[in-house]
Design a protein around this motif. Structure first.
Motif: not given
Length: 126
Positions: A48-51, A73-85, A103-105
C-alpha cells in the motif's frame, strides 16, 4: 473595494499552499495469511502507498487466470483503526472480479478482516 478584497483573498489562499492530506497509516508491505475452506494455508502480499497499491494471492489455479496475479488496489478508507480496500481485478484483465475487504487494526503491526463471509485474513507488517 471589491477587487481589492478579492485580490487579498486570493493572495491569502495562495500563501497557505495546498492542504496536506494525512498519510495512510497502512503504507508499506503486509503479509496476509488465511486458511481455505479445505484447510490449506495460503498467503497474500499487500503493498500500500497512500491511495493505492497491489494485492497478490500466492496461489495459482489453472482454471482461474486471475489468481496469483498482482492486482491493483484502491484504498477506500484508512483510519487509525480501520482499513477498507477494493481489489480491482477487472483493471488487470477483463473478466477478473473486483471485490472489497474491510479490516480492523488489532495491533501496531497487524490487522484482520474477512474475505467473503468465511475466510478470515490476518496481515502483519513486513
Amino acid at each position: 473595494m471589491t477587487r481589492t478584497f478579492l485580490l487579498a483573498l486570493c493572495l491569502a489562499l495562495a500563501a497557505t499552499g495546498p492542504l496536506a492530506q494525512e498519510p495512510n497509516p497502512y503504507n508499506g508491505t503486509w503479509l496476509g495469511k488465511y486458511t481455505t475452506l479445505k484447510g490449506e494455508q495460503r498467503s497474500i502480499v499487500l503493498n500500500l502507498s497512500d491511495g493505492g497499491g497491489t494485492w497478490k494471492n500466492h496461489v495459482r489455479i489453472k482454471k482461474d487466470t486471475c489468481l496469483g496475479r498482482e492486482l491493483p488496489v484502491t484504498v477506500m478508507r484508512a483510519t487509525a483503526t480501520h482499513l477498507a480496500i477494493r481489489i480491482e481485478g477487472s483493471k488487470f484483465m477483463p473478466g477478473c472480479k473486483d471485490f472489497g475487504v474491510q479490516f480492523s487494526r488489532t495491533g501496531d503491526n497487524t490487522f484482520q478482516g474477512k474475505m467473503g463471509k468465511r475466510l478470515e485474513l490476518t496481515f502483519v507488517r513486513q
